[in-house]
Design a protein around this motif. Sequence first.
Motif, mmCIF file in Angstrom:
data_model
loop_
_atom_site.group_PDB
_atom_site.id
_atom_site.type_symbol
_atom_site.label_atom_id
_atom_site.label_comp_id
_atom_site.label_asym_id
_atom_site.label_seq_id
_atom_site.Cartn_x
_atom_site.Cartn_y
_atom_site.Cartn_z
ATOM 1 N N ILE A 58 0.835 -1.209 0.000
ATOM 2 C CA ILE A 58 0.000 0.000 0.000
ATOM 3 C C ILE A 58 0.867 1.256 0.000
ATOM 4 N N ARG A 59 0.496 2.183 -0.856
ATOM 5 C CA ARG A 59 1.144 3.496 -0.867
ATOM 6 C C ARG A 59 0.078 4.572 -0.736
ATOM 7 N N LYS A 60 0.292 5.476 0.208
ATOM 8 C CA LYS A 60 -0.640 6.600 0.378
ATOM 9 C C LYS A 60 0.170 7.871 0.610
ATOM 10 N N GLU A 61 -0.065 8.854 -0.228
ATOM 11 C CA GLU A 61 0.679 10.113 -0.118
ATOM 12 C C GLU A 61 -0.218 11.238 0.344
ATOM 13 N N PHE A 62 0.358 12.170 1.081
ATOM 14 C CA PHE A 62 -0.283 13.458 1.345
ATOM 15 C C PHE A 62 0.659 14.506 0.779
ATOM 16 N N PRO A 63 0.147 15.725 0.579
ATOM 17 C CA PRO A 63 1.043 16.754 0.030
ATOM 18 C C PRO A 63 2.337 16.841 0.855
ATOM 19 N N GLY A 64 3.444 16.595 0.203
ATOM 20 C CA GLY A 64 4.743 16.744 0.871
ATOM 21 C C GLY A 64 5.181 15.546 1.683
ATOM 22 N N ILE A 65 4.360 14.472 1.731
ATOM 23 C CA ILE A 65 4.761 13.338 2.574
ATOM 24 C C ILE A 65 4.191 12.021 2.050
ATOM 25 N N VAL A 66 5.013 10.969 2.138
ATOM 26 C CA VAL A 66 4.506 9.641 1.804
ATOM 27 C C VAL A 66 4.191 8.954 3.137
ATOM 28 N N ALA A 67 2.908 8.867 3.465
ATOM 29 C CA ALA A 67 2.523 8.358 4.787
ATOM 30 C C ALA A 67 2.640 6.836 4.841
ATOM 31 N N ASN A 68 2.321 6.187 3.737
ATOM 32 C CA ASN A 68 2.475 4.728 3.628
ATOM 33 C C ASN A 68 3.253 4.447 2.355
ATOM 34 N N ASP A 69 4.379 3.770 2.512
ATOM 35 C CA ASP A 69 5.248 3.539 1.373
ATOM 36 C C ASP A 69 5.476 2.034 1.245
ATOM 37 N N ASP A 70 4.673 1.386 0.405
ATOM 38 C CA ASP A 70 4.845 -0.043 0.163
ATOM 39 C C ASP A 70 4.681 -0.876 1.446
ATOM 40 N N ILE A 71 3.561 -0.668 2.143
ATOM 41 C CA ILE A 71 3.330 -1.408 3.397
ATOM 42 C C ILE A 71 2.454 -2.637 3.137
ATOM 43 N N THR A 72 2.858 -3.752 3.750
ATOM 44 C CA THR A 72 2.071 -4.976 3.649
ATOM 45 C C THR A 72 1.655 -5.433 5.045
ATOM 46 N N LEU A 73 0.359 -5.723 5.185
ATOM 47 C CA LEU A 73 -0.173 -6.180 6.470
ATOM 48 C C LEU A 73 -1.128 -7.330 6.199
ATOM 49 N N GLN A 74 -0.858 -8.479 6.816
ATOM 50 C CA GLN A 74 -1.730 -9.636 6.610
ATOM 51 C C GLN A 74 -2.248 -10.121 7.955
ATOM 52 N N VAL A 75 -3.564 -10.152 8.081
ATOM 53 C CA VAL A 75 -4.192 -10.503 9.351
ATOM 54 C C VAL A 75 -4.880 -11.855 9.227
ATOM 55 N N LYS A 76 -4.547 -12.756 10.163
ATOM 56 C CA LYS A 76 -5.177 -14.076 10.153
ATOM 57 C C LYS A 76 -6.522 -14.030 10.848
ATOM 58 N N LYS A 77 -7.394 -14.944 10.462
ATOM 59 C CA LYS A 77 -8.693 -15.000 11.111
ATOM 60 C C LYS A 77 -8.519 -15.385 12.579
ATOM 61 N N GLY A 78 -9.218 -14.692 13.453
ATOM 62 C CA GLY A 78 -9.209 -15.041 14.868
ATOM 63 C C GLY A 78 -8.009 -14.559 15.653
ATOM 64 N N GLU A 79 -7.212 -13.689 15.059
ATOM 65 C CA GLU A 79 -6.067 -13.198 15.833
ATOM 66 C C GLU A 79 -6.247 -11.736 16.220
ATOM 67 N N ILE A 80 -5.464 -11.350 17.247
ATOM 68 C CA ILE A 80 -5.335 -9.928 17.549
ATOM 69 C C ILE A 80 -3.972 -9.522 17.007
ATOM 70 N N HIS A 81 -4.016 -8.642 16.022
ATOM 71 C CA HIS A 81 -2.797 -8.269 15.321
ATOM 72 C C HIS A 81 -2.450 -6.829 15.678
ATOM 73 N N ALA A 82 -1.294 -6.631 16.273
ATOM 74 C CA ALA A 82 -0.905 -5.273 16.666
ATOM 75 C C ALA A 82 -0.236 -4.555 15.509
ATOM 76 N N LEU A 83 -0.512 -3.262 15.421
ATOM 77 C CA LEU A 83 0.171 -2.414 14.451
ATOM 78 C C LEU A 83 0.959 -1.403 15.272
ATOM 79 N N LEU A 84 2.277 -1.481 15.142
ATOM 80 C CA LEU A 84 3.139 -0.698 16.024
ATOM 81 C C LEU A 84 4.043 0.207 15.207
ATOM 82 N N GLY A 85 4.237 1.418 15.687
ATOM 83 C CA GLY A 85 5.151 2.338 15.009
ATOM 84 C C GLY A 85 5.191 3.663 15.725
#
Length: 511
Positions: free
Chosen positions: A10-37
């Motif tokens: 995933i790539r998402k840009e805002f003016p002057g900034i790339v907020a998401n640059d080639d991010i991959t996130l895969q969530v399994k069924k029935g899990e609690i998946h943390a997103l940390l940064g």
Amino acid sequence: MDYVIEMLHIRKEFPGIVANDDITLQVKKGEIHALLGENGAGKSTLMNVLFGLYQPEKGEIRVNGQKVNITDPNVANDLGIGMVHQHFMLIDKFTVTENIILGKEPKKSFTIDIKKAEQQVREISDRYGLDVDPQAKISDISVGMQQRVEILKTLYRGAEILIFDEPTAVLTPQEIHELIGIMKTLIQEGKSIILITHKLKEIMEVCDRVTVIRKGKGIGTLNVQDTNPQELAHLMVGRDVLFKTEKTEGRPGQNVLEIEQLHVKDSRGVEAVRGLDLTVRAGEIVGIAGVDGNGQSELIEAITGLRKADSGTVRLNGKNITNLRPRKVTEAGVSHIPEDRHKYGLVLDYTIGENMVLQTYYKNPMSRNGILNYKEIYKKAKSIIAEFDVRTPSEFTKARALSGGNQQKAIIGREVDRDPDLLIAAQPTRGLDVGAIEFIHRRLIEQRDHGKAVLLVSFELDEIMNLSDRIAVIYEGAIIDIVDPKQTTEQELGLLMAGSKKEREGEQTNV
Ligand SMILES: Nc1ncnc2c1ncn2[C@@H]1O[C@H](COP(=O)(O)OP(=O)(O)OP(=O)(O)O)[C@@H](O)[C@H]1O
Ligand SMILES: [Mg+2]
């Protein structure tokens, strides 16, 4: 592999900034998946893409293996994706039920069947252990209950995948404990959860896997079992983080803040501060420890002029400042890092520069002859941004476009920069990443070492224990004990907060 959600490159840009640059996130069924940064790493942006609030420039999203195009939140809902935002989106004047069914009301001929709706709300809340009062108005219920309403709202719409954006940042320890229980129930019922949190302890406690992002880029996904807080902190900030801030012995001077027999009512007219006495000296940090709702907020509001005191006195450097208007309190030498950064901290539609002079814009050099001096204003903003590591494209960016944690850093920078005699810090590190917390802790200690009086209010006992020179325990609107953090354990502090006076050493403690 059974992934319920796949976000690929995933790539998402805002003016002057790339907020998401080639991010991959895969969530399994029935899990609690943390997103940390780190603050500003791009977590909320990525989740807003998944919820259909933003369209990505590149990348692919799959739900249960099917490629999808999530053009808006309704599409997300239909795909079984629900989101609990960090800043709740409830209508204050509506009841719990009205908020939950909004836009999806059960109808009886042409009218809304409110009885049926309440019944449905009760059923879902029983099933998932989400205690709410279906008939209560949003404005009358606690933050914890408002959050449960947000969760119910997603479940009512049939969510199978729930996104929680920093749900615990606004909660008290007791409410956090309850929320963790709710998340576990949701998983048992077959749901999947994506959890954004800065609290590594929470990740270790409830999550199965964790995906780390840094500066908009994916760093990797780990099994929580195979990692530890130190490693996670290192991965997210790119360096080692000390979890304890070093400080030397304080050298307190004269009294800066003196409060005597203060009485203050809360918004419902009930006395919340009841005969409170407290002194904070120059060169010391006094931490207020207490269970939420024991008068902390009303105390701070009364000192800063945001709420009227009924009786008692507040003195600053010997001068009576009781019930002065907020601007007069500020001018007397008080800075305030407020608990609610959107209500009192920032004007979201102003630029960061304008926000940095909210209390000083009318004075020289920010204004000259009644005209704003934008050159000075933006110069000041630029220096605060640099000094406090506020991640923003520029000082001309609107406050709204900053990540939650960076909004907080901007407020802290502004308040410290005003060089006050008394610095009031209410939940100062709420929503900050571990690296930023370490930085802010150092700055608070530095303020103390420069002879400032610092009054700290926090629900994080670690923070209170770590920073305070003295801890004042607040209970039912009064300070019931003052303790030395070096000679008190967290357990003892917890008991005091529950209202039991400190027992002499060796004695059995009764609660
Ligand atoms: N609507 C917007 N317009 C412009 N820039 C934005 C907008 N939303 C986010 N950004 C920028 O995108 C980057 C990522 O922000 P995001 O809110 O996703 O961070 P985050 O990881 O959630 O941080 P935090 O932990 O502080 O909440 C930041 O640099 C932020 O300033
Ligand atoms: Mg965020």
